[in-house]
Scaffold this motif. Structure first.
Motif, PDB file in Angstrom:
ATOM      1  N   SER A   2       0.838  -1.191   0.000  1.00 18.14           N
ATOM      2  CA  SER A   2       0.000   0.000   0.000  1.00 18.14           C
ATOM      3  C   SER A   2       0.877   1.247   0.000  1.00 18.14           C
ATOM      4  N   GLU A   4       1.517   5.369   1.018  1.00 14.74           N
ATOM      5  CA  GLU A   4       1.261   6.310   2.092  1.00 14.74           C
ATOM      6  C   GLU A   4       0.353   7.427   1.578  1.00 14.74           C
ATOM      7  N   VAL A  15      -0.715  11.027  -2.539  1.00 15.23           N
ATOM      8  CA  VAL A  15       0.113   9.972  -1.970  1.00 15.23           C
ATOM      9  C   VAL A  15       1.577  10.368  -2.042  1.00 15.23           C
ATOM     10  N   THR A  39      -2.658   0.977  -7.862  1.00 16.25           N
ATOM     11  CA  THR A  39      -2.491   0.688  -6.442  1.00 16.25           C
ATOM     12  C   THR A  39      -3.397   1.569  -5.588  1.00 16.25           C
ATOM     13  N   VAL A  40      -3.454   2.864  -5.910  1.00 11.02           N
ATOM     14  CA  VAL A  40      -4.310   3.773  -5.148  1.00 11.02           C
ATOM     15  C   VAL A  40      -5.782   3.425  -5.357  1.00 11.02           C
ATOM     16  N   ASP A  42      -7.086   0.510  -5.977  1.00 10.81           N
ATOM     17  CA  ASP A  42      -7.397  -0.678  -5.183  1.00 10.81           C
ATOM     18  C   ASP A  42      -7.389  -0.370  -3.683  1.00 10.81           C
ATOM     19  N   GLN A  43      -6.530   0.540  -3.281  1.00 10.08           N
ATOM     20  CA  GLN A  43      -6.371   0.845  -1.861  1.00 10.08           C
ATOM     21  C   GLN A  43      -7.571   1.615  -1.297  1.00 10.08           C
TER      22      GLN A  43
END
Length: 263
Positions: A2, A4, A15, A39-40, A42-43
């Protein structure tokens, strides 16, 4: 893995992009598995829309919209230079001055990605404000010199040309450590071997803008990663940028003082 999250509200998410990550997939890197946008998404469980980018080796603040309209508004602010960007870099040599470099840049073309672009474009205006923050001399022999000198530099790009900061620092004869294209290969190797600087030492530390929906002033800051913190310790520069030590995240009311591609 993940990422930050520095800031998130109902319209925006920012991020701290790690060095080595692509912002989004391209046909040149279609097999790349580590991509910020996916990634973001999905996060946080929703689509994100880019308004600017950072090159793969650059770390730091990456701001995205949570709707196409917000992404468009942010992109417009970047294009109109309404967003102030602050970068930090470790460069070769002693740079203790403060100044503004107005040095036009001819567009750099990629052999594959830009093969249909014109190679005869006129140089584009490019302006960078820079300020030396600290210097050090280390007992490491590089080439014909018995020691190696480094500087911590703050840069505020006033324009957003491709690789602007790297090229401007190289023009000043203070190339950024870890810059394989515009830098000093021997210095890069020495800094990697002796101080763990095995990446481009360029970090997008801060973005300052008016919120595209509410109009409120917003300042977003990204802490340095472990490679940066190790280098700051080696060079005796811890504490020069104290915001890195005590920065609180996920605070939607972060405000302070106060343009597109990764410069």
């Amino acid at each position: 893995m993940s990422l930050e999250i520095i800031y998130q509200d109902e319209w925006l998410v920012a991020v701290n992009k790690p060095s080595g990550w692509l912002v989004h997939r391209s046909w040149l890197d279609r097999d790349e598995k580590v991509v910020v946008m996916q990634t973001v998404r999905d996060q946080i469980g929703q689509h994100v829309f880019t308004a600017h980018r950072l090159d793969r080796p650059t770390s730091g603040v990456l701001l995205m919209g949570l709707s196409s309209e917000t992404g468009r508004l942010l992109a417009q602010q970047f294009e109109q230079h309404q967003i102030q960007k602050r970068y930090h870099a470790i460069v070769r040599g002693w740079l203790q001055a403060e100044g503004e470099l107005d040095y036009a840049l001819t567009e750099e073309l990629d052999k594959i990605g830009d093969k249909y672009s014109r190679a005869d474009k006129a140089p584009q205006p490019a302006v960078t404000h820079y300020r030396g923050l600290a210097v050090t001399e280390m007992p490491v022999a590089v080439g014909r010199y018995a020691t190696a000198r480094y500087s911590l530099v703050e840069m505020l790009p006033k324009t957003g040309r491709k690789h602007q900061l790297r090229r401007h620092m190289a023009h000043l004869r203070h190339p950024i450590i870890g810059d394989s294209k515009h830098g000093d290969l021997r210095q890069n190797r020495a800094a990697a071997a002796q101080f763990g600087c095995d990446r481009l030492m360029l970090h997008a530390s801060e973005l300052s803008l008016a919120h595209p929906v509410t109009g409120e002033p917003l300042t977003l800051r990204a802490r340095f990663d472990a490679t940066w913190m190790q280098a700051l310790s080696h060079f005796g520069w811890r504490g020069i940028l104290p915001m890195n030590e005590d920065l609180e995240f996920n605070a939607p009311d972060v405000q302070d003082e106060l343009n597109e591609p990764d410069t």
